[in-house]
Scaffold this motif. Structure first.
Motif, PDB file in Angstrom:
ATOM      1  N   GLU A  57       0.832  -1.197   0.000  1.00  0.00           N
ATOM      2  CA  GLU A  57       0.000   0.000   0.000  1.00  0.00           C
ATOM      3  C   GLU A  57       0.873   1.255   0.000  1.00  0.00           C
ATOM      4  O   GLU A  57       1.985   1.248   0.537  1.00  0.00           O
ATOM      5  CB  GLU A  57      -0.926   0.023   1.220  1.00  0.00           C
ATOM      6  N   ALA A  58       0.367   2.320  -0.593  1.00  0.00           N
ATOM      7  CA  ALA A  58       1.100   3.590  -0.633  1.00  0.00           C
ATOM      8  C   ALA A  58       1.055   4.264   0.732  1.00  0.00           C
ATOM      9  O   ALA A  58       0.031   4.240   1.415  1.00  0.00           O
ATOM     10  CB  ALA A  58       0.510   4.515  -1.691  1.00  0.00           C
TER      11      ALA A  58
ATOM     12  N   HIS B 108       3.485   4.935  -4.849  1.00  0.00           N
ATOM     13  CA  HIS B 108       3.618   3.540  -4.425  1.00  0.00           C
ATOM     14  C   HIS B 108       5.073   3.103  -4.427  1.00  0.00           C
ATOM     15  O   HIS B 108       5.540   2.472  -3.462  1.00  0.00           O
ATOM     16  CB  HIS B 108       2.799   2.626  -5.339  1.00  0.00           C
ATOM     17  N   MET B 109       5.791   3.409  -5.488  1.00  0.00           N
ATOM     18  CA  MET B 109       7.190   2.978  -5.561  1.00  0.00           C
ATOM     19  C   MET B 109       8.027   3.665  -4.479  1.00  0.00           C
ATOM     20  O   MET B 109       8.866   3.034  -3.828  1.00  0.00           O
ATOM     21  CB  MET B 109       7.752   3.265  -6.950  1.00  0.00           C
ATOM     22  N   ALA B 110       7.806   4.944  -4.277  1.00  0.00           N
ATOM     23  CA  ALA B 110       8.562   5.672  -3.251  1.00  0.00           C
ATOM     24  C   ALA B 110       8.239   5.164  -1.849  1.00  0.00           C
ATOM     25  O   ALA B 110       9.093   5.201  -0.953  1.00  0.00           O
ATOM     26  CB  ALA B 110       8.274   7.167  -3.352  1.00  0.00           C
ATOM     27  N   SER B 111       7.017   4.670  -1.658  1.00  0.00           N
ATOM     28  CA  SER B 111       6.617   4.161  -0.343  1.00  0.00           C
ATOM     29  C   SER B 111       7.457   2.967   0.095  1.00  0.00           C
ATOM     30  O   SER B 111       7.537   2.655   1.286  1.00  0.00           O
ATOM     31  CB  SER B 111       5.140   3.753  -0.356  1.00  0.00           C
ATOM     32  N   GLY B 112       8.061   2.287  -0.886  1.00  0.00           N
ATOM     33  CA  GLY B 112       8.864   1.116  -0.537  1.00  0.00           C
ATOM     34  C   GLY B 112      10.128   1.464   0.224  1.00  0.00           C
ATOM     35  O   GLY B 112      10.656   0.645   0.988  1.00  0.00           O
ATOM     36  N   PHE B 113      10.637   2.671   0.017  1.00  0.00           N
ATOM     37  CA  PHE B 113      11.866   3.077   0.694  1.00  0.00           C
ATOM     38  C   PHE B 113      11.582   3.372   2.163  1.00  0.00           C
ATOM     39  O   PHE B 113      10.730   4.195   2.485  1.00  0.00           O
ATOM     40  CB  PHE B 113      12.446   4.338   0.045  1.00  0.00           C
ATOM     41  N   SER B 114      12.322   2.703   3.047  1.00  0.00           N
ATOM     42  CA  SER B 114      12.205   2.994   4.475  1.00  0.00           C
ATOM     43  C   SER B 114      13.339   2.285   5.192  1.00  0.00           C
ATOM     44  O   SER B 114      13.623   1.110   4.909  1.00  0.00           O
ATOM     45  CB  SER B 114      10.854   2.528   5.030  1.00  0.00           C
ATOM     46  N   GLY B 115      13.987   2.954   6.119  1.00  0.00           N
ATOM     47  CA  GLY B 115      15.051   2.331   6.885  1.00  0.00           C
ATOM     48  C   GLY B 115      16.114   1.735   5.996  1.00  0.00           C
ATOM     49  O   GLY B 115      16.725   2.419   5.172  1.00  0.00           O
TER      50      GLY B 115
ATOM     51  N   ASP C 144       3.619  -4.378  -5.299  1.00  0.00           N
ATOM     52  CA  ASP C 144       2.778  -5.166  -6.200  1.00  0.00           C
ATOM     53  C   ASP C 144       1.342  -4.670  -6.279  1.00  0.00           C
ATOM     54  O   ASP C 144       0.456  -5.380  -6.760  1.00  0.00           O
ATOM     55  CB  ASP C 144       2.801  -6.642  -5.788  1.00  0.00           C
ATOM     56  N   HIS C 145       1.076  -3.468  -5.811  1.00  0.00           N
ATOM     57  CA  HIS C 145      -0.260  -2.893  -5.946  1.00  0.00           C
ATOM     58  C   HIS C 145      -0.536  -2.612  -7.425  1.00  0.00           C
ATOM     59  O   HIS C 145       0.370  -2.240  -8.182  1.00  0.00           O
ATOM     60  CB  HIS C 145      -0.353  -1.603  -5.133  1.00  0.00           C
ATOM     61  N   GLN C 146      -1.794  -2.765  -7.859  1.00  0.00           N
ATOM     62  CA  GLN C 146      -2.102  -2.540  -9.271  1.00  0.00           C
ATOM     63  C   GLN C 146      -1.826  -1.101  -9.694  1.00  0.00           C
ATOM     64  O   GLN C 146      -1.549  -0.835 -10.865  1.00  0.00           O
ATOM     65  CB  GLN C 146      -3.552  -2.917  -9.563  1.00  0.00           C
ATOM     66  N   GLU C 147      -1.898  -0.163  -8.751  1.00  0.00           N
ATOM     67  CA  GLU C 147      -1.596   1.232  -9.094  1.00  0.00           C
ATOM     68  C   GLU C 147      -0.104   1.472  -9.287  1.00  0.00           C
ATOM     69  O   GLU C 147       0.292   2.530  -9.775  1.00  0.00           O
ATOM     70  CB  GLU C 147      -2.126   2.170  -8.006  1.00  0.00           C
TER      71      GLU C 147
END
Length: 367
Positions: free
Chosen positions: A33-34, A144-151, A243-246
């Motif tokens: 999820e974003a 969505h792609m940027a949301s993957g970055f963390s820690g 892997d969200h469709q958006e």
């Protein structure tokens, strides 16, 4: 002899089923999820003779609903009007930054060199990659792609599919192969053993890039700017799935079997540079699939244990079908699932042909 053949058939069926039950389970996890992220990102697009595709698809990147991003568009020594198109877009939108790569004998047709220049041009730490013939399927793709970055998560694996052309068997074959590839690299990453990503939809930090000395370890390999980099840099701790469709991008697929065959030859040629454990797992899977279908044909043609053979075939297809359907539903590829028992043997034959062709001669450069 008949008993030996049937026993081998059962062995390869068991291996094939084992992969689908034990490994290919990313679709069972919760969809990404974003998150409300606002840090700046740099989108990097490498274009070689892509004037028409840039006109069609660059607007879908510029229209992204994200507060702060730049778009680095690399003209990789194009012979068409690619540079003119990029300059026209730049006049309309200052977020576009141009990298113009001229012909250089030492790096002729090497996409990695062009990408390296683009990464150096980027002003932001977080880099998101796609191709000139790709279109995000939502205005929320960047979010969505940027949301993957963390820690410690410095690599984000996205899904890069292909546009659907109705009433085209080649299109369904291409999209089925793309789905199967995604099932594999998403599932392996989910299990803590990431081995590849696709440049049509991939993200990583510039710190990760420089930590690996860029593409230095495989610069001599013409392909592999995406999967070889991920194969070398990814660990069980620094990779996240998107892997969200958006978050999906879709590309222009080949329309002929010969064009797709040449493209897949380039992609397959880099697999020999994967880590040993990845080569073993991938090789065992493809070998078991090939031998399963070969032995199936032999047993049915000569009517050897044919009732049991058909029963094993049915069980295998049911298990595969469930995994394919769940994954296709998640990645919006459901239309290819209804004919997967036909697509699968065609794909296996194509992969065998690609393997043989690559042994005989090396594939050509990226464009």
């Amino acid at each position: 002899m008949a008993t030996v053949l049937f026993a081998l058939f059962l062995l390869f069926a068991a291996i094939n089923i084992g992969y689908f039950l034990a490994f290919f389970n990313f679709s069972g996890a919760a969809t990404s999820e974003a998150k409300p992220v606002t840090f700046p990102v740099s989108v990097i697009v490498c274009a070689k003779n892509e004037a028409e595709n840039l006109q069609n698809f660059l607007p879908s990147i510029l229209e992204q609903d994200y507060p702060d991003f730049e778009v680095i568009v690399i003209n990789d020594a194009s012979a068409d009007h690619t540079l003119d198109i990029i300059e026209e877009f730049q006049q309309l939108d200052p977020r576009i930054k141009i990298v113009n790569v001229v012909n250089n004998e030492a790096f002729w047709a090497n996409k990695k060199y062009a990408l390296t220049l683009g990464i150096k041009k980027a002003q932001n730490e977080h880099l998101i990659f796609t191709d000139a013939d790709c279109a995000p399927q939502s205005i929320h793709w960047l979010r969505h792609m940027a949301s993957g970055f963390s820690g410690e998560k410095s690599i984000v694996l996205g899904y890069g599919g292909y546009f659907q052309y109705k009433k085209s068997f080649i299109n369904k074959l291409i999209r089925f192969e793309t789905l199967l590839t995604a099932i594999q690299y998403f599932s392996y990453a989910k299990l803590g053993n990431p081995y590849m990503g696709v440049g049509r939809n991939l993200a990583y930090t510039s710190s990760q890039f420089y930590k690996m000395n860029g593409f230095a370890s495989h610069l001599q390999v013409r392909s592999g700017d995406d999967d070889l980099f991920v194969n070398e840099a990814a660990t069980n701790n620094n990779v996240v799935l998107c892997d969200h469709q958006e978050s999906i991008t879709r590309s222009v697929p080949k329309t002929s079997l010969s064009g797709w065959f040449r493209q897949k030859r380039r992609h397959a040629s880099v697999a020999k540079f994967y880590k040993s454990r990845h080569k073993f797992l991938l090789g065992l899977f493809y070998a078991s699939r090939l031998l399963f279908w070969v032995l199936l044909i032999i047993l049915l043609v000569f009517k050897l244990y044919w009732p049991f053979t058909l029963g094993v075939l049915g069980l295998t297809l049911i298990i595969e079908g469930i995994v394919y359907f769940q994954s296709a539903k998640k990645l919006d590829e459901k239309d290819v699932i209804w004919i997967f028992p036909i697509l699968e043997p065609f794909l296996i034959l194509a992969q065998l042909g690609i393997f043989i062709a690559n042994i005989i001669s090396k594939p050509s450069h990226w464009k």
